[in-house]
Structures are given as structure tokens and as C-alpha cells.
Design an enzyme around this catalytic site. Structure first.
Site, PDB file in Angstrom:
ATOM      1  NE  ARG A   1     -52.847  57.587  -2.859  1.00 29.98           N
ATOM      2  CZ  ARG A   1     -52.365  58.488  -2.242  1.00 29.98           C
ATOM      3  NH1 ARG A   1     -52.676  59.790  -2.152  1.00 29.98           N
ATOM      4  NH2 ARG A   1     -50.921  58.464  -1.753  1.00 29.98           N
TER       5      ARG A   1
ATOM      6  CE  LYS B   1     -53.684  65.049  -3.609  1.00 27.44           C
ATOM      7  NZ  LYS B   1     -53.192  64.327  -4.990  1.00 27.44           N
TER       8      LYS B   1
END
Length: 402
Positions: A376, A342
Site C-alpha cells: 500500500r 511512515k
């Protein structure tokens, strides 16, 4: 060196640690039971407490040897309400909770809230989430959720698995690398993404899910905030619905998941990055989502929460949430962490998406150390290794990490 010079300071994170330390010095078992409530120290934060209740609360916790910090104007009645910090041992809080119900001014409800909060915080058991493909066992080791994006515009893989056959092959590869769950998404949720219709989302998902529900043995999660997509996926036999809007985007989502008794992931999300109190606001959002889920029939033991790293938060806010992940324990639900590749990592390290493996590994290890149950990730093989190494350190008393 003399014995009075050799002093060690030990962080006591929970009752299990305190009990172990006392056992190591040879304390009597009965004595350990008596001392444990005095060995664990807490700081509880309350918001918008009426001044009259705050004054009583301060008097009562002081009488039991604890402390309460609040706005300076409370004692002189120059403010109507205040935030309150309570500093106390477990035993002091037990004594406080026993007294508050007779005080009025909502303090009886506060007593119940403190009891629930402490029970959630101290929960340290192994638990299972029932799924059609077999239970997810949480607490023994960190579970790894592998990401399969069936989209042409994913931020992380650029549509590499948009073709259904490639997506299925990739899912099989992730399972072989150690994924405990496969999370399939048909709409990119990267910043600036273009929303797609439910019909288009299902067009992308259907051929992939048709094969995966027949071919793989681990639980399958579908990443969607649309009730119609969730219903179709659950009809097909998927195990988990992963909603990035925590049941807020589609008013039918909670009802659909309750109808199918589905396991769900409820993520915090919002438009913009404005908060009155970052962590308190996120926790409030998630509590409301949990209530929506349970009120609509989702089994409480099948609810997972996600703090939503990268969603509705700027870089500093994301970093603060990462540093305070253990605070999500108060919700009493398993925590999923999604940081893989991210922008928080990219901006911190000034690296493009394809060079964020080490940054992802750091966030995964930190998350596990701070109590998350599921991570995740895109890079399953590497993150399984990171998880197992971290588990060997932080979960060694809970069972096998293999």
C-alpha cells in the site's frame, strides 16, 4: 582448488527451493519426493505449554531425531508451564504429529495445530480474491494499492486531495501509473489524529466513491473502521473494506462485511506499545480477527492481513516486525504491507515526509522478498517499478511478473 575445498552453503527457504536444487544435481524424481521432507527444517514456537505436556513433547521429538528447548525447571517440575521451541525437519514433524494424538494432555490438538501451521507456511499457490470489478490474482506478482486520502489532515499529503474532484483525478492517475487497487480513506489515522464522526466521514467519501465506482476498473478499497460507513460503501459497490482495527473498533463491522461477502483487510492495532511477546501477540490478535470475520460469514478466501506497521508499535518494534514479515505466513492469508512514507522511515533516516521515497522503496523490496502479496503506497509509479524488479528475483518461478 580441490573438490573437497569448494563448498557452498545454500539457504533452503522452502520445499520448492529444495526440489529445484535436487533437480539441478540430477536427483531421481522419486528420490526427490522421498528426500523433500528431510530437506526442510523448521523451528516452531509454542506458548504456555503445561509442564507435563512439554516433557512428553520433548521425549517424542527426541525419539524422532529432533530437539525441543524449554524452561530449565520443566524436568524437575519446578515450573507449571513453559514456552517451547521445537527444532525438526518436515519428516520429523510428520512422525511427531502421527504419535501425539494418543498422548493426551492436549497434545492431540497440538498435532492438528502443527499440521495446519505447516500447511499455511508451505502454501505457495496462486490464488484469487473475487471482487465486483474482477478478481485480485495473488502469487504471480505483487499487487500495488494506491492511496487516496480524502482528508484535510493527512500526514502524507496535507489534504492535497480533500477536494472530491482532485481525489478522483488522483485516483485515475494512480491507475494509469499501475495501481491494482485504489484505497480511499475519509479519516486520517496519523498519530494524534482527531477522530471524525461516521456522518462526516461519509460526507467526504460519498462524492468520490460515486464517481470512482462508475469510472475506474480496478478494485476499490475503503479505509474505515466504522460499520455504517462500510455498509454504505458496499451498497455503492466498493470491493474491499480495509479496517485498521481488525474488526475490533465497531462490533457490527464483522457482521456487515459478512453480510455483503466482502473482501477485507484486517490490520493489527492496539493502544500503546506494550507486548509480552511482540510477534506472538500480533499473530494472536490477527488470528482472533480472522476468526471473527469467518464466524460472521466473511469468506475465508477473501481475508487479507496487515501487520500494522506504525500502529501500536515503537520504532524498534516496527523494525523487528519488518525483519520477521515471513512469519505471517503461518496465518494462511495474503499479507498487505503499508509502510509508505511512515515515521519508521522518517526516524531511521531523519527525513521529512516528502523525502521518504527511497526508504519506502527499501521497505517495499524487503517486504516482497519476505513474502508479502500487496503493498500500500502513495508513490505508485516508483513502487510499481520497485515491485516488478523485486518480483523478477523472488517470484520468477511462479509466473509472469508483468
Amino acid at each position: 582448488m580441490s573438490w573437497h575445498d569448494e563448498i557452498e552453503v545454500i539457504t533452503v527457504a522452502d520445499a520448492a527451493t529444495a526440489a529445484r536444487l535436487m533437480q539441478e544435481v540430477g536427483a531421481d524424481a522419486g528420490g526427490i519426493d522421498l528426500m523433500l521432507p528431510k530437506a526442510c527444517f523448521y523451528c516452531l514456537k509454542l506458548k504456555d505449554v503445561p509442564a507435563r505436556a512439554a516433557n512428553i513433547l520433548k521425549q517424542e521429538i527426541l525419539a524422532r531425531g529432533g530437539e525441543a528447548a524449554m524452561a530449565a525447571g520443566v524436568a524437575g517440575w519446578s515450573v507449571d508451564k513453559t514456552d517451547v521451541l521445537i527444532f525438526a525437519t518436515r519428516r520429523q514433524l510428520e512422525l511427531l504429529v502421527a504419535k501425539l494424538p494418543v498422548q493426551g494432555f492436549g497434545l492431540d490438538k497440538l498435532a492438528a495445530g502443527i499440521k495446519t501451521t505447516l500447511a499455511n507456511w508451505e502454501r505457495n499457490d496462486v490464488r484469487e480474491i473475487g471482487c465486483p470489478r474482477g478478481p485480485l490474482v495473488l502469487g504471480k506478482r505483487t499487487l500495488v494499492m494506491g492511496i487516496v486520502n480524502v482528508t484535510p489532515d493527512s500526514f502524507s499529503d496535507g489534504g492535497q486531495f480533500y477536494d472530491p474532484g482532485a481525489a478522483v483525478e488522483h485516483a485515475h492517475q494512480l491507475v494509469a501509473e499501475g495501481a491494482d487497487i485504489i484505497d480511499v480513506g475519509g479519516e486520517s489515522t496519523r498519530p494524534g489524529h482527531e477522530p471524525v464522526s461516521a456522518a462526516e466521514e461519509w460526507r467526504r467519501l460519498e462524492p468520490v466513491l460515486t464517481r470512482l465506482t462508475r469510472e475506474i476498473k480496478v478494485p476499490i478499497s475503503v479505509d474505515t473502521y466504522k460499520a455504517s460507513t462500510a455498509r454504505r460503501a458496499l451498497e455503492m459497490g466498493v470491493d474491499i473494506i480495509n479496517d485498521i482495527w481488525g474488526f475490533r473498533a465497531d462490533p457490527e463491522m464483522a457482521r456487515v462485511c459478512g453480510q455483503y461477502q466482502a473482501a477485507v483487510v484486517l490490520m493489527h492495532n492496539q493502544e500503546g506499545t506494550s507486548y509480552k511477546d511482540l510477534m506472538f501477540d500480533i499473530l494472536t490478535f490477527l488470528r482472533q480477527s480472522i476468526r471473527m470475520a469467518e464466524d460472521n460469514g466473511v469468506p475465508p478466501e477473501k481475508i487479507i492481513v496487515d501487520p500494522g506497521i506504525g500502529f501500536g508499535k515503537d520504532l524498534d518494534q516496527n523494525l523487528e516486525v519488518m525483519g520477521r514479515l515471513e512469519e505471517f505466513k503461518v496465518l494462511g492469508k495474503p499479507v498487505l504491507l503499508g509502510t509508505s512514507r511512515k515515521s519508521m522511515i522518517g526516524r531511521t533516516l531523519d527525513l521529512p515526509v516528502d523525502q521518504r521515497l527511497e526508504g519506502t522503496a527499501a521497505t517495499v523490496a524487503l517486504g516482497i522478498a519476505r513474502g508479502v502479496d500487496i503493498v500500500r503506497v502513495h508513490d505508485v509509479r516508483a513502487m510499481v517499478r520497485v515491485a516488478r524488479m523485486t518480483d523478477a528475483i523472488v517470484r520468477r518461478k511462479k509466473g509472469s511478473t508483468r
